[in-house]
Scaffold this motif. Structure first.
Motif, PDB file in Angstrom:
ATOM      1  N   GLU A  87       0.825  -1.204   0.000  1.00 35.44           N
ATOM      2  CA  GLU A  87       0.000   0.000   0.000  1.00 35.44           C
ATOM      3  C   GLU A  87       0.860   1.254   0.000  1.00 35.44           C
ATOM      4  OE1 GLU A  87      -3.902  -0.413   2.335  1.00 35.44           O
ATOM      5  OE2 GLU A  87      -2.602  -1.908   3.275  1.00 35.44           O
ATOM      6  N   ASN A  88       2.009   1.161  -0.660  1.00 35.56           N
ATOM      7  CA  ASN A  88       2.912   2.299  -0.768  1.00 35.56           C
ATOM      8  C   ASN A  88       2.751   2.921  -2.150  1.00 35.56           C
ATOM      9  OD1 ASN A  88       5.516   3.711  -1.448  1.00 35.56           O
ATOM     10  ND2 ASN A  88       5.954   3.192   0.678  1.00 35.56           N
ATOM     11  N   SER A  89       2.151   4.080  -2.207  1.00 35.54           N
ATOM     12  CA  SER A  89       1.859   4.708  -3.505  1.00 35.54           C
ATOM     13  C   SER A  89       3.137   5.113  -4.226  1.00 35.54           C
ATOM     14  CB  SER A  89       0.939   5.914  -3.317  1.00 35.54           C
ATOM     15  OG  SER A  89       1.538   6.884  -2.469  1.00 35.54           O
ATOM     16  N   ASP A  90       4.192   5.440  -3.481  1.00 34.40           N
ATOM     17  CA  ASP A  90       5.461   5.810  -4.117  1.00 34.40           C
ATOM     18  C   ASP A  90       6.053   4.627  -4.869  1.00 34.40           C
ATOM     19  OD1 ASP A  90       5.317   8.398  -3.130  1.00 34.40           O
ATOM     20  OD2 ASP A  90       6.524   7.950  -1.358  1.00 34.40           O
ATOM     21  N   PHE A  91       5.980   3.438  -4.282  1.00 37.50           N
ATOM     22  CA  PHE A  91       6.497   2.247  -4.952  1.00 37.50           C
ATOM     23  C   PHE A  91       5.666   1.928  -6.191  1.00 37.50           C
ATOM     24  CE2 PHE A  91       6.984  -2.614  -4.795  1.00 37.50           C
ATOM     25  CZ  PHE A  91       8.076  -2.581  -5.646  1.00 37.50           C
ATOM     26  N   HIS A 109      -5.072   5.788  -6.284  1.00 30.13           N
ATOM     27  CA  HIS A 109      -6.053   5.222  -5.360  1.00 30.13           C
ATOM     28  C   HIS A 109      -5.390   4.778  -4.055  1.00 30.13           C
ATOM     29  CE1 HIS A 109      -8.966   4.644  -8.829  1.00 30.13           C
ATOM     30  NE2 HIS A 109      -9.634   5.338  -7.922  1.00 30.13           N
ATOM     31  N   ILE A 110      -4.197   4.218  -4.144  1.00 31.07           N
ATOM     32  CA  ILE A 110      -3.481   3.819  -2.927  1.00 31.07           C
ATOM     33  C   ILE A 110      -3.223   5.038  -2.051  1.00 31.07           C
ATOM     34  CG2 ILE A 110      -1.322   2.874  -2.031  1.00 31.07           C
ATOM     35  CD1 ILE A 110      -1.219   1.079  -4.520  1.00 31.07           C
ATOM     36  N   ALA A 111      -2.795   6.142  -2.682  1.00 29.26           N
ATOM     37  CA  ALA A 111      -2.526   7.363  -1.909  1.00 29.26           C
ATOM     38  C   ALA A 111      -3.795   7.891  -1.261  1.00 29.26           C
ATOM     39  CB  ALA A 111      -1.911   8.424  -2.819  1.00 29.26           C
ATOM     40  N   GLY A 267     -13.903   4.966  -8.820  1.00 28.69           N
ATOM     41  CA  GLY A 267     -13.312   4.463 -10.058  1.00 28.69           C
ATOM     42  C   GLY A 267     -12.230   3.439  -9.814  1.00 28.69           C
ATOM     43  N   LEU A 268     -12.405   2.609  -8.772  1.00 31.11           N
ATOM     44  CA  LEU A 268     -11.386   1.631  -8.398  1.00 31.11           C
ATOM     45  C   LEU A 268     -11.199   0.571  -9.471  1.00 31.11           C
ATOM     46  CD1 LEU A 268     -12.003   0.903  -4.605  1.00 31.11           C
ATOM     47  CD2 LEU A 268      -9.859   1.656  -5.639  1.00 31.11           C
ATOM     48  N   ARG A 269      -9.943   0.196  -9.675  1.00 30.14           N
ATOM     49  CA  ARG A 269      -9.583  -0.904 -10.563  1.00 30.14           C
ATOM     50  C   ARG A 269      -8.909  -2.013  -9.760  1.00 30.14           C
ATOM     51  NH1 ARG A 269      -5.661   0.364 -15.250  1.00 30.14           N
ATOM     52  NH2 ARG A 269      -5.485  -1.888 -14.990  1.00 30.14           N
ATOM     53  N   ASN A 270      -8.884  -3.186 -10.341  1.00 24.60           N
ATOM     54  CA  ASN A 270      -8.237  -4.358  -9.779  1.00 24.60           C
ATOM     55  C   ASN A 270      -8.990  -4.827  -8.549  1.00 24.60           C
ATOM     56  OD1 ASN A 270      -5.681  -6.015  -8.588  1.00 24.60           O
ATOM     57  ND2 ASN A 270      -5.453  -5.712 -10.779  1.00 24.60           N
ATOM     58  N   LEU A 271      -8.346  -5.063  -7.445  1.00 21.85           N
ATOM     59  CA  LEU A 271      -8.981  -5.713  -6.299  1.00 21.85           C
ATOM     60  C   LEU A 271      -8.857  -4.850  -5.053  1.00 21.85           C
ATOM     61  CD1 LEU A 271      -8.785  -9.428  -5.359  1.00 21.85           C
ATOM     62  CD2 LEU A 271      -7.978  -7.774  -3.693  1.00 21.85           C
ATOM     63  N   ALA A 272      -9.935  -4.755  -4.291  1.00 26.37           N
ATOM     64  CA  ALA A 272      -9.933  -3.991  -3.045  1.00 26.37           C
ATOM     65  C   ALA A 272     -10.961  -4.585  -2.101  1.00 26.37           C
ATOM     66  CB  ALA A 272     -10.235  -2.513  -3.309  1.00 26.37           C
ATOM     67  N   THR A 273     -10.864  -4.200  -0.838  1.00 31.41           N
ATOM     68  CA  THR A 273     -11.791  -4.680   0.187  1.00 31.41           C
ATOM     69  C   THR A 273     -12.384  -3.489   0.920  1.00 31.41           C
ATOM     70  OG1 THR A 273     -10.526  -6.722   0.486  1.00 31.41           O
ATOM     71  CG2 THR A 273     -12.033  -6.093   2.251  1.00 31.41           C
ATOM     72  N   VAL A 274     -13.701  -3.423   0.957  1.00 38.00           N
ATOM     73  CA  VAL A 274     -14.402  -2.349   1.657  1.00 38.00           C
ATOM     74  C   VAL A 274     -14.841  -2.892   3.017  1.00 38.00           C
ATOM     75  CG1 VAL A 274     -16.245  -0.637   1.525  1.00 38.00           C
ATOM     76  CG2 VAL A 274     -15.207  -1.511  -0.580  1.00 38.00           C
ATOM     77  N   GLU A 275     -14.429  -2.215   4.090  1.00 36.99           N
ATOM     78  CA  GLU A 275     -14.646  -2.726   5.441  1.00 36.99           C
ATOM     79  C   GLU A 275     -15.721  -1.917   6.172  1.00 36.99           C
ATOM     80  OE1 GLU A 275     -11.239  -3.724   7.675  1.00 36.99           O
ATOM     81  OE2 GLU A 275     -10.230  -4.657   5.971  1.00 36.99           O
ATOM     82  N   PHE A 276     -16.530  -2.660   6.939  1.00 38.78           N
ATOM     83  CA  PHE A 276     -17.648  -2.061   7.673  1.00 38.78           C
ATOM     84  C   PHE A 276     -17.687  -2.602   9.108  1.00 38.78           C
ATOM     85  CE2 PHE A 276     -18.956  -2.323   3.218  1.00 38.78           C
ATOM     86  CZ  PHE A 276     -19.481  -1.062   2.959  1.00 38.78           C
ATOM     87  N   ILE A 289     -11.099   1.278   3.220  1.00 44.50           N
ATOM     88  CA  ILE A 289     -10.932   0.458   2.021  1.00 44.50           C
ATOM     89  C   ILE A 289      -9.468   0.072   1.913  1.00 44.50           C
ATOM     90  CG2 ILE A 289     -11.143   0.324  -0.491  1.00 44.50           C
ATOM     91  CD1 ILE A 289     -13.313   2.438  -0.364  1.00 44.50           C
ATOM     92  N   ASN A 290      -9.211  -1.220   1.758  1.00 39.73           N
ATOM     93  CA  ASN A 290      -7.848  -1.713   1.596  1.00 39.73           C
ATOM     94  C   ASN A 290      -7.589  -2.008   0.119  1.00 39.73           C
ATOM     95  OD1 ASN A 290      -7.059  -1.737   4.381  1.00 39.73           O
ATOM     96  ND2 ASN A 290      -8.414  -3.488   4.655  1.00 39.73           N
ATOM     97  N   PRO A 291      -6.697  -1.249  -0.533  1.00 38.77           N
ATOM     98  CA  PRO A 291      -6.458  -1.421  -1.972  1.00 38.77           C
ATOM     99  C   PRO A 291      -5.373  -2.461  -2.250  1.00 38.77           C
ATOM    100  CG  PRO A 291      -5.266   0.502  -1.192  1.00 38.77           C
ATOM    101  CD  PRO A 291      -5.986  -0.078   0.008  1.00 38.77           C
ATOM    102  N   ARG A 292      -5.626  -3.693  -1.854  1.00 36.15           N
ATOM    103  CA  ARG A 292      -4.632  -4.761  -1.988  1.00 36.15           C
ATOM    104  C   ARG A 292      -5.307  -6.103  -1.751  1.00 36.15           C
ATOM    105  NH1 ARG A 292      -4.311  -6.460   3.192  1.00 36.15           N
ATOM    106  NH2 ARG A 292      -4.423  -4.911   4.860  1.00 36.15           N
ATOM    107  N   LEU A 293      -4.544  -7.153  -1.968  1.00 36.62           N
ATOM    108  CA  LEU A 293      -4.971  -8.492  -1.607  1.00 36.62           C
ATOM    109  C   LEU A 293      -5.038  -8.602  -0.092  1.00 36.62           C
ATOM    110  CD1 LEU A 293      -5.435 -11.387  -2.868  1.00 36.62           C
ATOM    111  CD2 LEU A 293      -3.014 -11.809  -2.343  1.00 36.62           C
ATOM    112  N   GLN A 294      -6.065  -9.279   0.430  1.00 38.18           N
ATOM    113  CA  GLN A 294      -6.190  -9.487   1.872  1.00 38.18           C
ATOM    114  C   GLN A 294      -5.678 -10.871   2.259  1.00 38.18           C
ATOM    115  OE1 GLN A 294      -7.027  -6.265   3.094  1.00 38.18           O
ATOM    116  NE2 GLN A 294      -8.683  -7.111   4.292  1.00 38.18           N
TER     117      GLN A 294
END
Length: 456
Positions: A87-91, A109-111, A267-276, A289-294
């Motif tokens: 979840e490092n937008s710079d990388f 989106h990560i940022a 406008g999210l692409r790829n895979l993410a998880t929305v937490e409640f 929202i976690n913009p990565r594989l869980q």
């Protein structure tokens, strides 16, 4: 098309990505530290490249080292897994700017999603329910006290750059807030290099429920059902399951609708998880929202039949979502238990050592994601996750009993682990009934003095 993919991670998730690459006919290269040079993912990959010494800051967390590794092995894509730089937008931006395909949501989106205040405000604009709380970060203790008074105690004092359960503190009254404000600010600065804090209403006795979201570059979004992740210790998940038990059809439908709406709004692409969070009355509140594989993605794979890691790679090359929302099907029930190198009988102290005996459990409906083999050296330098034992059954109780049996079979001599404690939680009446909430770990595995005798 992707020819060579660099796996920028270690442990069981590195194994998982290597296996996905094999299925897709993609050459995999595991980037590893010196401490991990003889581990299973390194042996399974098509090639390897050393990043540096055991310390993560000089290996897995070093952007220059990872970019140089891509050049050395001629990698045209990177999958970051989870943790470390996932979840490092710079990388992510550095990879993109170097012509390397980033497997995951965009750097932008990560940022955005790394800023919890900005994300919260976007969800308000999208009409997603959020707990009462800050619109901006608190400026000082006086401001925090004023906002907390307006919201009403208890409140959650949160780091603006927090995530994964870190940077969250429950505050019960004004005295407690005065006591911990400075500590929370300093901790946020140390953990995230960002001292900003904000406040939200604390939701007591809540279920932690998250929704898996897939989106593509064409703007299509689907959700793959929800996971319950309420079994946590110190905000770290131990047991997850899908579907979440105890939800009404209306709440279940609302969770999916809001998660899809959030992804489309951004406008999210790829895979993410929305937490409640879901409270006792069935009221739902967005958290992040976690913009990565869980870590817990296997339970969704088990009930939907989707290969999420392979799909992440395919989406990065331009493929659409794998089906329409109407075609999504969920079958049966799945549970996942995280086996970690921690000793519950010694206040969950992290452990390390060499695996001298290892038995992988099996049986109907059992999947084990692990990086362990006989002789594996478990280092103190990294996350203590050893294995994920996943069970599937036609119903929740069958999946629960299968998981108990699998954990009873699990053997990892030479390294202290938490398998017996996980079994105790699964057998606890509160969990077996599906009525568990936050705190079930402490109730199923109460702390005890070193000389107390207890059968976990």
């Amino acid at each position: 098309m992707i020819d060579t993919l660099l796996v920028g991670n270690r442990g069981e998730v590195a194994v998982r990505i290597v296996r996905a690459c094999r299925l897709l006919g993609i050459r995999s290269v595991v980037a590893h530290s010196m401490a991990d040079r003889d581990t299973l993912p390194v042996r399974l990959a098509d090639d390897r490249v050393c990043l540096g010494p055991a310390q993560a800051g000089h290996s897995y967390l070093s952007i220059p080292a990872l970019l140089y590794a891509c050049v050395r092995v001629d990698a045209d894509a990177v999958h970051p897994g989870y943790g470390f730089l996932a979840e490092n937008s710079d990388f992510a931006a550095a990879c993109r700017d170097s012509g390397i395909t980033w497997i995951g949501p965009s750097p932008e989106h990560i940022a955005l999603l790394g800023d919890k205040i900005a994300t919260r405000n976007e969800m308000v604009r999208a009409g997603i329910p959020v707990p009462p709380g800050s619109r901006t970060h608190v400026t000082d203790l006086h401001d925090a006290t004023r906002q907390a008074r307006d919201i009403g105690y208890p409140i959650a004092l949160k780091s603006a750059s927090g995530g994964g359960g870190r940077g969250v503190l429950r505050v019960g009254d004004a005295g407690h807030l005065a006591e911990c404000y400075g500590r929370a600010r300093d901790s946020a600065r140390a953990l995230f290099q960002d001292s900003r804090l904000y406040v939200e209403k604390w939701v007591d006795n809540a279920r932690h429920v998250e929704v898996q979201v897939l989106g593509d570059r064409h703007g299509d979004v689907i959700t793959l059902g929800e996971r319950d992740c309420s079994v946590q210790r110190r905000n770290q998940k131990l047991i997850e399951e899908s579907p979440a038990p105890g939800l009404t059809p209306a709440v279940r439908e609302a969770l999916g609708d809001w998660a899809g709406r959030a992804a489309r709004h951004l406008g999210l692409r790829n895979l993410a998880t929305v937490e409640f969070l879901v409270d006792d009355r069935g009221e739902v509140f967005f958290t992040e929202i976690n913009p990565r594989l869980q870590v817990e993605h296997p339970v969704t794979e088990s009930v939907t039949g989707q290969d999420l890691v392979a799909w992440m790679i395919r989406e990065a090359t331009g493929e659409p979502v794998p089906c329409t929302q109407d075609e999504v099907r969920s079958r049966g029930h799945a549970l996942e238990a995280r086996i970690t190198a921690e000793d519950p009988e010694n206040d969950w102290v992290p452990g390390c050592g060499t695996v001298t005996g290892y038995v992988v459990p099996g049986g109907p409906g059992i999947r084990v994601d692990t990086w362990l083999t006989h002789g594996t050296v478990v280092s103190p330098h990294y996350d203590p996750l050893l294995a994920k034992v996943v069970s599937w059954g036609p119903d929740r109780d069958t999946a629960r009993r299968r998981l108990i049996q699998a954990l009873d079979e699990f053997t990892c001599d030479g390294v202290a682990h938490n398998a017996k404690a996980l079994t105790a939680i699964l057998r606890h009446d509160e969990f077996s009934s599906g009525e568990h909430r936050a705190g079930v770990v402490e109730r199923a595995c109460p702390r005890r003095a070193p000389n107390d005798e207890v059968d976990l």
